[in-house]
Design a protein around this motif. Sequence first.
Motif, short mmCIF file in Angstrom:
data_model
loop_
_atom_site.label_atom_id
_atom_site.label_comp_id
_atom_site.label_asym_id
_atom_site.label_seq_id
_atom_site.Cartn_x
_atom_site.Cartn_y
_atom_site.Cartn_z
N VAL A 129 35.38 35.72 42.42
CA VAL A 129 35.94 36.95 41.86
C VAL A 129 36.64 37.71 42.98
O VAL A 129 36.05 37.93 44.04
N GLN A 181 38.39 41.29 43.76
CA GLN A 181 38.49 42.66 43.24
C GLN A 181 39.72 43.34 43.82
O GLN A 181 39.97 43.28 45.02
N ASP A 229 40.31 42.96 38.16
CA ASP A 229 39.67 41.93 38.96
C ASP A 229 40.04 40.57 38.38
O ASP A 229 40.24 40.43 37.17
N ARG A 230 40.15 39.55 39.22
CA ARG A 230 40.52 38.21 38.77
C ARG A 230 39.42 37.21 39.12
O ARG A 230 38.84 37.25 40.20
N CYS A 231 39.12 36.32 38.18
CA CYS A 231 38.16 35.24 38.38
C CYS A 231 38.93 33.94 38.49
O CYS A 231 39.84 33.68 37.70
N SER A 235 42.64 30.69 36.70
CA SER A 235 42.42 32.11 37.00
C SER A 235 42.74 32.95 35.77
O SER A 235 43.66 32.64 35.02
N ASP A 292 41.89 37.34 34.14
CA ASP A 292 41.25 38.64 34.36
C ASP A 292 39.75 38.49 34.12
O ASP A 292 39.31 37.75 33.23
N ARG A 293 38.98 39.20 34.91
CA ARG A 293 37.52 39.12 34.79
C ARG A 293 37.05 39.49 33.39
O ARG A 293 36.08 38.94 32.88
N SER A 294 37.74 40.38 32.72
CA SER A 294 37.34 40.81 31.38
C SER A 294 37.46 39.67 30.35
O SER A 294 36.90 39.77 29.26
#
Length: 68
Positions: free
Chosen positions: A27, A29, A35-37, A55, A57-59
């Motif tokens: 992740v 930030q 944030d990107r995973c 990749s 977005d974290r959401s």
Amino acid sequence: MSTEPDRVADDTHTSPERPDVELSMTVVQYGDASDRCTVYPPGLSGVARMSTWLSADRSAFVGLDAMR
């Protein structure tokens, strides 16, 4: 066109044709953006890693327990 899956995955049965896959996640930030995973198979580097990562977005990711 349908968004319904053709079938539901059943993790209680392990198929010999589909071995378990191990993935790692990093992740990153950002202060001014989402944030990107990044998800990728561990143990790879260089071109092999760059051609197998994903990749988002974290959401966009949810916990496995939340989906059961």
